[in-house]
Design a protein around this motif. Structure first.
Motif, PDB file in Angstrom:
ATOM      1  N   MET A  58       0.862  -1.186   0.000  1.00 38.69           N
ATOM      2  CA  MET A  58       0.000   0.000   0.000  1.00 38.69           C
ATOM      3  C   MET A  58       0.893   1.229   0.000  1.00 38.69           C
ATOM      4  O   MET A  58       1.538   1.564   1.005  1.00 38.69           O
ATOM      5  CB  MET A  58      -0.915  -0.027   1.220  1.00 38.69           C
ATOM      6  CG  MET A  58      -1.880  -1.201   1.207  1.00 38.69           C
ATOM      7  SD  MET A  58      -2.897  -1.329   2.695  1.00 38.69           S
ATOM      8  CE  MET A  58      -1.661  -1.885   3.883  1.00 38.69           C
ATOM      9  N   ALA A  59       0.920   1.912  -1.147  1.00 37.59           N
ATOM     10  CA  ALA A  59       1.901   2.974  -1.368  1.00 37.59           C
ATOM     11  C   ALA A  59       1.749   4.154  -0.401  1.00 37.59           C
ATOM     12  O   ALA A  59       2.740   4.811  -0.070  1.00 37.59           O
ATOM     13  CB  ALA A  59       1.794   3.477  -2.807  1.00 37.59           C
ATOM     14  N   ARG A  60       0.544   4.433   0.055  1.00 36.92           N
ATOM     15  CA  ARG A  60       0.327   5.605   0.912  1.00 36.92           C
ATOM     16  C   ARG A  60       0.584   5.339   2.387  1.00 36.92           C
ATOM     17  O   ARG A  60       0.509   6.250   3.207  1.00 36.92           O
ATOM     18  CB  ARG A  60      -1.098   6.112   0.718  1.00 36.92           C
ATOM     19  CG  ARG A  60      -1.359   6.618  -0.696  1.00 36.92           C
ATOM     20  CD  ARG A  60      -2.724   7.256  -0.809  1.00 36.92           C
ATOM     21  NE  ARG A  60      -2.956   7.770  -2.159  1.00 36.92           N
ATOM     22  CZ  ARG A  60      -4.058   8.423  -2.517  1.00 36.92           C
ATOM     23  NH1 ARG A  60      -5.022   8.639  -1.626  1.00 36.92           N
ATOM     24  NH2 ARG A  60      -4.186   8.851  -3.758  1.00 36.92           N
ATOM     25  N   LYS A  61       0.867   4.072   2.707  1.00 35.01           N
ATOM     26  CA  LYS A  61       1.122   3.726   4.107  1.00 35.01           C
ATOM     27  C   LYS A  61       2.609   3.473   4.317  1.00 35.01           C
ATOM     28  O   LYS A  61       3.348   3.157   3.382  1.00 35.01           O
ATOM     29  CB  LYS A  61       0.311   2.497   4.510  1.00 35.01           C
ATOM     30  CG  LYS A  61      -1.185   2.743   4.555  1.00 35.01           C
ATOM     31  CD  LYS A  61      -1.925   1.552   5.090  1.00 35.01           C
ATOM     32  CE  LYS A  61      -3.419   1.824   5.183  1.00 35.01           C
ATOM     33  NZ  LYS A  61      -3.734   2.831   6.208  1.00 35.01           N
ATOM     34  N   ASN A  62       3.033   3.615   5.564  1.00 33.11           N
ATOM     35  CA  ASN A  62       4.439   3.393   5.852  1.00 33.11           C
ATOM     36  C   ASN A  62       4.731   1.897   6.008  1.00 33.11           C
ATOM     37  O   ASN A  62       3.833   1.047   5.916  1.00 33.11           O
ATOM     38  CB  ASN A  62       4.882   4.198   7.084  1.00 33.11           C
ATOM     39  CG  ASN A  62       4.146   3.784   8.356  1.00 33.11           C
ATOM     40  OD1 ASN A  62       3.693   2.645   8.491  1.00 33.11           O
ATOM     41  ND2 ASN A  62       4.034   4.707   9.292  1.00 33.11           N
TER      42      ASN A  62
END
Length: 329
Positions: free
Chosen positions: A90-94
């Motif tokens: 998930m690109a928007r999560k760290n």
């Protein structure tokens, strides 16, 4: 751990898997190998119930996958982690949140501790709060491995897990998977078209072509004495000398560290021409073959020596034809 018997899978009228049989033992690293379109990923998805199959049996940890209702299938899938070629993060999560995601879905209360344990295992504890877009390809795959291990699975499914990585990064990921296999006694299924991955990591393999089995067995055995289909995949290249006799000497585990050619030359008082070969790492040993050219006047003595010392060998004709395996004569 996994038993597949007479598996048949169709997409409409198209048969994509036909009469597939395989047995994967607990703690084994098993390769499913073949070119694109061979049916590798479809077989993998049959193992974890993401694809239904039309005939045959797929048993995972003693349970027939096709017999499970949705709830029980979900339970089984939680015991089968999966990593992908393109990471599927998930690109928007760290990094932390990506690894924690399966734990959130299953309402696990020990998320903080578990995630940090896994990040430490894959060497990314210092990247926990970093966005995944900033990571290299190898680091992203390490996050994918940590996420796949979040629910403490018994089986890890790897679908072309190193295909998007450069050779150096691939080697580091394979080292990590090997370490995880040893530490956790985790059963690993490697789907790949990369033969170097198979030789480096897999204990056994299934070679698929057009949805059919063309080779099945221990990796070492299949590479040291390849079938015609295996030869088409491996593509061992060497040049044979016209004249004399070209002999291919195999170096399996039990003789890989012995000075076979030197000992034979000294014992017989004969000089050999080495005309080809390949020695490579297979799991923790160096295996492979060398091809020597023997002059006509020496051939009887050499063959006698090879038979008496029970070495692995075959005569190669010039030009290259079907090799004659004389090792059991």
């Amino acid at each position: 751990m996994i038993q597949v018997s007479h598996l048949l899978k169709r997409f409409g009228s198209n048969v994509v898997l036909q009469n597939i049989n395989m047995h994967v033992r607990q703690g084994e690293i098993f390769g499913i190998v073949g070119h694109s379109g061979a049916g590798k990923s479809t077989l993998l998805r049959c193992l974890n119930g993401l694809e239904a199959y039309d005939e045959g049996s797929v048993k995972v940890m003693g349970v027939e996958v096709a017999s499970l209702d949705p709830r029980d299938l979900r339970q089984l899938q939680s015991k089968m982690g999966m990593i992908f070629q393109n990471f599927n993060l998930m690109a928007r999560k760290n990094v932390f949140d990506n690894v924690a995601f399966p734990l959130q879905l299953w309402h696990r209360s020990d998320r903080e501790k578990r995630v940090m344990e896994l990040l430490d295992l894959v060497g990314l504890a210092d990247k926990a709060r970093q966005r995944v877009q900033s990571l290299s390809g190898g680091q992203k795959q390490r996050v994918g491995i940590a996420r796949a291990l979040a629910l403490n699975p018994s089986i890890l499914l790897c679908d072309e897990a190193t295909s998007a990585l450069d050779p150096k990064t691939t080697s580091s990921i394979l080292d990590l998977l090997e370490d995880i296999n040893r530490r956790l006694n985790l059963t690993i299924i490697m789907v790949t078209h990369q033969m170097e991955v198979v030789k480096r990591l897999c204990h056994s393999l299934l070679l698929l072509d057009g949805g059919k089995t063309v080779a099945l067995g221990k990796t070492e055995d299949l590479f040291l004495s390849p079938t015609k289909d295996m030869q088409a995949i491996v593509e061992n290249e060497y040049t044979l000398i016209p004249g004399g006799t070209n002999i291919r000497l195999m170096f399996p585990r039990e003789i890989s560290q012995q000075s076979v050619i030197t000992q034979m030359a000294r014992s017989l008082g004969i000089d050999f021409s080495i005309v080809g070969g390949k020695l490579e790492r297979y799991l923790d040993d160096v295996f492979g073959f060398l091809i020597v050219n023997v002059q006509d006047q020496d051939i009887e003595a050499v063959l006698r020596y090879l038979k008496e010392h029970r070495l692995y060998w075959e005569i190669l004709e010039y030009p290259v034809k079907q090799a004659t395996d004389a090792s059991n004569e």
